[in-house]
Motif scaffolding. Structure first.
Motif, PDB file in Angstrom:
ATOM      1  N   LEU A 236       0.831  -1.200   0.000  1.00  0.00           N
ATOM      2  CA  LEU A 236       0.000   0.000   0.000  1.00  0.00           C
ATOM      3  C   LEU A 236       0.869   1.256   0.000  1.00  0.00           C
ATOM      4  O   LEU A 236       0.581   2.220  -0.711  1.00  0.00           O
ATOM      5  CB  LEU A 236      -0.928  -0.022   1.218  1.00  0.00           C
ATOM      6  CG  LEU A 236      -2.152   0.870   1.182  1.00  0.00           C
ATOM      7  CD1 LEU A 236      -3.055   0.521   0.010  1.00  0.00           C
ATOM      8  CD2 LEU A 236      -2.919   0.731   2.488  1.00  0.00           C
ATOM      9  N   ALA A 237       1.950   1.227   0.763  1.00  0.00           N
ATOM     10  CA  ALA A 237       2.881   2.358   0.801  1.00  0.00           C
ATOM     11  C   ALA A 237       3.521   2.572  -0.567  1.00  0.00           C
ATOM     12  O   ALA A 237       3.645   3.712  -1.037  1.00  0.00           O
ATOM     13  CB  ALA A 237       3.957   2.119   1.860  1.00  0.00           C
TER      14      ALA A 237
ATOM     15  N   LYS B 297      -8.433   2.186   0.687  1.00  0.00           N
ATOM     16  CA  LYS B 297      -7.090   2.069   0.104  1.00  0.00           C
ATOM     17  C   LYS B 297      -6.842   3.196  -0.888  1.00  0.00           C
ATOM     18  O   LYS B 297      -5.764   3.795  -0.898  1.00  0.00           O
ATOM     19  CB  LYS B 297      -6.924   0.714  -0.572  1.00  0.00           C
ATOM     20  CG  LYS B 297      -6.869  -0.455   0.373  1.00  0.00           C
ATOM     21  CD  LYS B 297      -6.772  -1.768  -0.381  1.00  0.00           C
ATOM     22  CE  LYS B 297      -6.867  -2.960   0.524  1.00  0.00           C
ATOM     23  NZ  LYS B 297      -6.801  -4.232  -0.206  1.00  0.00           N
ATOM     24  N   ASN B 298      -7.840   3.477  -1.720  1.00  0.00           N
ATOM     25  CA  ASN B 298      -7.701   4.554  -2.697  1.00  0.00           C
ATOM     26  C   ASN B 298      -7.505   5.903  -2.021  1.00  0.00           C
ATOM     27  O   ASN B 298      -6.709   6.724  -2.462  1.00  0.00           O
ATOM     28  CB  ASN B 298      -8.897   4.593  -3.648  1.00  0.00           C
ATOM     29  CG  ASN B 298      -8.869   3.487  -4.659  1.00  0.00           C
ATOM     30  OD1 ASN B 298      -7.811   2.976  -5.017  1.00  0.00           O
ATOM     31  ND2 ASN B 298     -10.039   3.086  -5.136  1.00  0.00           N
ATOM     32  N   ALA B 299      -8.261   6.138  -0.949  1.00  0.00           N
ATOM     33  CA  ALA B 299      -8.129   7.407  -0.220  1.00  0.00           C
ATOM     34  C   ALA B 299      -6.746   7.555   0.397  1.00  0.00           C
ATOM     35  O   ALA B 299      -6.186   8.656   0.426  1.00  0.00           O
ATOM     36  CB  ALA B 299      -9.201   7.498   0.859  1.00  0.00           C
ATOM     37  N   MET B 300      -6.181   6.453   0.858  1.00  0.00           N
ATOM     38  CA  MET B 300      -4.867   6.507   1.491  1.00  0.00           C
ATOM     39  C   MET B 300      -3.748   6.705   0.469  1.00  0.00           C
ATOM     40  O   MET B 300      -2.717   7.293   0.792  1.00  0.00           O
ATOM     41  CB  MET B 300      -4.598   5.225   2.282  1.00  0.00           C
ATOM     42  CG  MET B 300      -5.438   5.093   3.518  1.00  0.00           C
ATOM     43  SD  MET B 300      -5.121   3.548   4.377  1.00  0.00           S
ATOM     44  CE  MET B 300      -3.547   3.927   5.157  1.00  0.00           C
TER      45      MET B 300
ATOM     46  N   ASP C 238       3.969   5.358  -5.906  1.00  0.00           N
ATOM     47  CA  ASP C 238       3.849   5.215  -7.351  1.00  0.00           C
ATOM     48  C   ASP C 238       2.781   6.138  -7.925  1.00  0.00           C
ATOM     49  O   ASP C 238       2.977   6.742  -8.984  1.00  0.00           O
ATOM     50  CB  ASP C 238       3.534   3.764  -7.730  1.00  0.00           C
ATOM     51  CG  ASP C 238       4.691   2.817  -7.485  1.00  0.00           C
ATOM     52  OD1 ASP C 238       5.827   3.292  -7.261  1.00  0.00           O
ATOM     53  OD2 ASP C 238       4.453   1.588  -7.508  1.00  0.00           O
ATOM     54  N   ARG C 239       1.657   6.241  -7.232  1.00  0.00           N
ATOM     55  CA  ARG C 239       0.583   7.110  -7.723  1.00  0.00           C
ATOM     56  C   ARG C 239       1.002   8.577  -7.691  1.00  0.00           C
ATOM     57  O   ARG C 239       0.679   9.342  -8.601  1.00  0.00           O
ATOM     58  CB  ARG C 239      -0.687   6.897  -6.908  1.00  0.00           C
ATOM     59  CG  ARG C 239      -1.343   5.555  -7.180  1.00  0.00           C
ATOM     60  CD  ARG C 239      -2.605   5.356  -6.400  1.00  0.00           C
ATOM     61  NE  ARG C 239      -3.675   6.209  -6.944  1.00  0.00           N
ATOM     62  CZ  ARG C 239      -4.886   6.284  -6.425  1.00  0.00           C
ATOM     63  NH1 ARG C 239      -5.204   5.580  -5.364  1.00  0.00           N
ATOM     64  NH2 ARG C 239      -5.795   7.073  -6.967  1.00  0.00           N
TER      65      ARG C 239
END
Length: 89
Positions: A28-29, A82-85, A34-35
């Protein structure tokens, strides 16, 4: 012999600790970083300010570090969470 035994004991005790944190937070990190990098590349491609692109990348790295440090159990999060984080700011 004592040094070898001490080293072997240290490795044996440290191995389980190295496996800790397997809650999906590392992945997730990495996604957060990457995003943010992808968003910064978009800013650059559109002729945006380099300082803004750098800020986005730095924020993504801080976000990734915070997610990794939190030891959040990513498997228990919804896709929306997950998307919000991981979404760049």
């Amino acid at each position: 012999m004592k040094k070898f035994l001490a080293s072997a004991l240290l490795v044996t005790l440290a191995a389980p600790l190295a496996a800790c944190g397997g809650n999906g937070d590392d992945k997730l990190a990495e996604q957060a970083e990457d995003r943010a990098e992808a968003k910064a590349d978009e800013v650059r491609a559109m002729g945006g300010n380099e300082a803004t692109a750098e800020r986005i990348e730095d924020d993504g790295e801080r976000r990734g570090d915070a997610i990794d440090g939190s030891d959040v159990d990513a498997d228990k999060l919804t896709e929306g969470q997950k998307n919000a984080m991981t979404a760049p700011q």
